[in-house]
Write a protein that holds these residues in place. Sequence first.
Motif, mmCIF file in Angstrom:
data_model
loop_
_atom_site.group_PDB
_atom_site.id
_atom_site.type_symbol
_atom_site.label_atom_id
_atom_site.label_comp_id
_atom_site.label_asym_id
_atom_site.label_seq_id
_atom_site.Cartn_x
_atom_site.Cartn_y
_atom_site.Cartn_z
ATOM 1 N N PRO A 39 0.802 -1.112 0.069
ATOM 2 C CA PRO A 39 -0.156 -0.195 0.148
ATOM 3 C C PRO A 39 0.825 1.207 -0.005
ATOM 4 N N ARG A 40 1.830 1.131 0.658
ATOM 5 C CA ARG A 40 3.024 2.413 0.975
ATOM 6 C C ARG A 40 3.150 2.760 -0.825
ATOM 7 N N VAL A 41 3.682 1.782 -1.420
ATOM 8 C CA VAL A 41 4.233 2.089 -3.213
ATOM 9 C C VAL A 41 3.025 2.809 -3.833
ATOM 10 N N ILE A 42 1.932 1.878 -3.410
ATOM 11 C CA ILE A 42 0.809 2.572 -4.413
ATOM 12 C C ILE A 42 0.241 3.880 -4.102
ATOM 13 N N GLY A 43 0.139 4.059 -2.650
ATOM 14 C CA GLY A 43 -0.129 5.427 -2.231
ATOM 15 C C GLY A 43 1.042 6.469 -2.671
ATOM 16 N N ALA A 44 2.159 6.187 -2.758
ATOM 17 C CA ALA A 44 3.271 7.221 -3.115
ATOM 18 C C ALA A 44 3.134 7.531 -4.488
ATOM 19 N N TRP A 45 2.785 6.562 -5.486
ATOM 20 C CA TRP A 45 2.559 6.864 -6.953
ATOM 21 C C TRP A 45 1.109 7.424 -7.037
ATOM 22 N N SER A 46 0.213 7.118 -6.136
ATOM 23 C CA SER A 46 -1.039 7.800 -6.467
ATOM 24 C C SER A 46 -0.895 9.475 -6.178
ATOM 25 N N GLY A 47 0.190 9.733 -5.136
ATOM 26 C CA GLY A 47 0.229 11.141 -4.734
ATOM 27 C C GLY A 47 1.148 11.859 -5.898
ATOM 28 N N VAL A 48 1.907 11.289 -6.425
ATOM 29 C CA VAL A 48 2.638 11.729 -7.471
ATOM 30 C C VAL A 48 1.856 12.040 -8.559
ATOM 31 N N LEU A 49 1.137 11.027 -8.963
ATOM 32 C CA LEU A 49 -0.102 11.303 -10.251
ATOM 33 C C LEU A 49 -0.868 12.474 -9.993
ATOM 34 N N SER A 50 -1.384 12.517 -8.852
ATOM 35 C CA SER A 50 -2.340 13.645 -8.381
ATOM 36 C C SER A 50 -1.581 14.767 -8.637
ATOM 37 N N SER A 51 -0.394 15.192 -7.896
ATOM 38 C CA SER A 51 0.386 16.445 -7.941
ATOM 39 C C SER A 51 0.896 16.719 -9.484
ATOM 40 N N THR A 52 0.986 15.845 -10.354
ATOM 41 C CA THR A 52 1.463 16.106 -11.901
ATOM 42 C C THR A 52 0.360 17.188 -12.311
ATOM 43 N N THR A 53 -0.856 17.198 -11.852
ATOM 44 C CA THR A 53 -1.760 18.254 -12.187
ATOM 45 C C THR A 53 -1.066 19.748 -11.974
ATOM 46 N N ALA A 54 -0.576 19.885 -11.195
ATOM 47 C CA ALA A 54 -0.090 21.209 -10.696
ATOM 48 C C ALA A 54 0.975 21.427 -11.850
ATOM 49 N N LEU A 55 1.743 20.822 -12.284
ATOM 50 C CA LEU A 55 2.534 21.101 -13.369
ATOM 51 C C LEU A 55 1.957 21.711 -14.454
ATOM 52 N N PHE A 56 0.883 20.794 -14.879
ATOM 53 C CA PHE A 56 0.187 21.470 -16.118
ATOM 54 C C PHE A 56 -0.457 22.660 -15.788
ATOM 55 N N TRP A 57 -1.048 22.928 -14.807
ATOM 56 C CA TRP A 57 -1.586 24.117 -14.362
ATOM 57 C C TRP A 57 -0.480 25.229 -14.235
ATOM 58 N N ALA A 58 0.370 24.970 -13.789
ATOM 59 C CA ALA A 58 1.589 25.936 -13.487
ATOM 60 C C ALA A 58 2.156 26.677 -14.973
ATOM 61 N N TRP A 59 2.204 25.742 -15.659
ATOM 62 C CA TRP A 59 2.685 25.855 -17.061
ATOM 63 C C TRP A 59 1.426 26.717 -17.761
ATOM 64 N N ALA A 60 0.472 26.464 -17.643
ATOM 65 C CA ALA A 60 -0.745 27.209 -18.265
ATOM 66 C C ALA A 60 -0.880 28.560 -17.610
ATOM 67 N N ASN A 61 -0.530 28.638 -16.490
ATOM 68 C CA ASN A 61 -0.319 29.869 -15.669
ATOM 69 C C ASN A 61 0.662 30.735 -16.296
ATOM 70 N N ILE A 62 1.734 30.257 -15.980
ATOM 71 C CA ILE A 62 3.102 31.165 -16.400
ATOM 72 C C ILE A 62 3.055 31.474 -17.967
ATOM 73 N N ALA A 63 2.485 30.622 -18.760
ATOM 74 C CA ALA A 63 2.427 30.861 -20.287
ATOM 75 C C ALA A 63 1.208 31.844 -20.609
ATOM 76 N N ARG A 64 0.570 32.116 -19.603
ATOM 77 C CA ARG A 64 -0.662 33.062 -19.771
ATOM 78 C C ARG A 64 -1.783 32.450 -20.840
ATOM 79 N N ARG A 65 -1.922 31.169 -20.540
ATOM 80 C CA ARG A 65 -3.006 30.336 -21.161
ATOM 81 C C ARG A 65 -4.223 30.265 -20.617
ATOM 82 N N MET A 66 -4.464 30.999 -19.484
ATOM 83 C CA MET A 66 -5.964 30.932 -18.947
ATOM 84 C C MET A 66 -6.265 32.355 -18.521
ATOM 85 N N PRO A 67 -6.916 33.094 -19.618
ATOM 86 C CA PRO A 67 -7.492 34.219 -19.569
ATOM 87 C C PRO A 67 -8.532 34.322 -18.882
ATOM 88 N N GLU A 68 -9.274 35.279 -18.148
ATOM 89 C CA GLU A 68 -10.519 35.102 -17.266
ATOM 90 C C GLU A 68 -11.702 35.286 -18.547
#
Length: 430
Positions: free
Chosen positions: A383-412
């Motif tokens: 379970p510890r291995v599965i949990g670690a990978w689950s956390g990593v997968l969930s946090s990769t969304t932050a990378l996409f969001w940060a890229w879109a934010n910095i690149a100004r791809r999300m206008p209001e």
Amino acid sequence: MAGVRALLQRNRNYRWLWTGQLVTEIGDHFNNIAVFSLAYAMTQNGIVVSGVMIARAAPVLLAGPVAGVLLDRMDRRRIMIASDLIRAVLALGFMLAVSRHSTPLLYLLSALLMFASPFFTSGRASILPRITSPEELHAANSVTQTTQWITTTLGAFFGGISVAWLGYHWAFVLNSLSFVFSAWCVSRLRPPRGGFRAHREAMNESNVVRPWHEYREGLAYMLSVPLLTAIATVHTGWATGGGAAQVLFTLFGEQVFGRGPRGIGEVWGCAGLGLIAGGMVGHRIGPKLTFLAYRWTIGIVYVIHGAAYVMFSQMQNYALALFFIGLSRAAVAVSSVLNYTQVVRHVPDHFRGRVFATLETLTWAVMMLSLAGAGVASEHHSPRVIGAWSGVLSSTTALFWAWANIARRMPEPPDFRHAEDVEVHGEVTR
């Protein structure tokens, strides 16, 4: 929380909607606990419990597109009432599964119950901007989501007690009555100007006979708005670990920390407390954030979520593990409150049903895959291995969001809160 009290005191429509939500969602968890407990009691097989979970998740994938189209075509209040009454009948049907000792009946009724749910949940989200003023909308969204997390915590606790003290039959009866009560509460809503039907052009014959084209129109609209595409992406990214949690919380309580059912309850309980705390934080900070600050906040909380989830999976100290799972869920709640406030602000009325139904469908689809993957992986990895990978997968969304934010791809996008008349406190305002 003065804004919340004022909202419930002054806004009659929202007060009735919230009261129905409070009762019916507690009833939902009576059903969940009773069904999962009954499935295991009848078979002594954990795979059957996982099968019931999948039977509940799969129908949402089919119901979402249908619900989205109908909610944008028809009177949303009537659809919500119909959903409640249908679910009231289905909830009573579970008593047949008890008397007949029928596992297939558990699968069937679970699937039908969940198929009817998006018609209510997406409808509730769609009508919020029509029964609240622009100033109340964030508070209404915050209260709705935080109430959902409170009822998850209370419902699971009291559901277990009700099954232990009263038996399965009464748990299902109470669940059925909660749906009837919710339908009555929704029927008490006063229609705003124009009613609860979305404002849109008259449908032609082609639209009537080809609803799939309407759903595709909704998908095209979401893809045309970068903010909605980003929100959908991070929601599905979260679900890669969110589905696995359905399995992992049981494994950590039982196996990793060896605390049996009590450990499972404590892990779920701390996760629920984290969601409630995060919902309160999201409510407090939401009105103070500019759109730019909102975008940065989402990226930060997803990093916190993923990191805390990984820390939870690796902690040897039980108390620290509970702290980190609470922190992880608090970060998710902040993101959810802020994101859904943006959706209700920036999506026009005639697209809301399809947008909310699509978000729910995507989340459930990925959660189902995550749930199934975690179940299979548990046969080969700790379970510890599965949990670690689950956390990593969930946090990769932050990378996409940060890229879109910095690149100004999300206008209001445009703000549609002022684009329609709403009835608030018994008066029509513009």
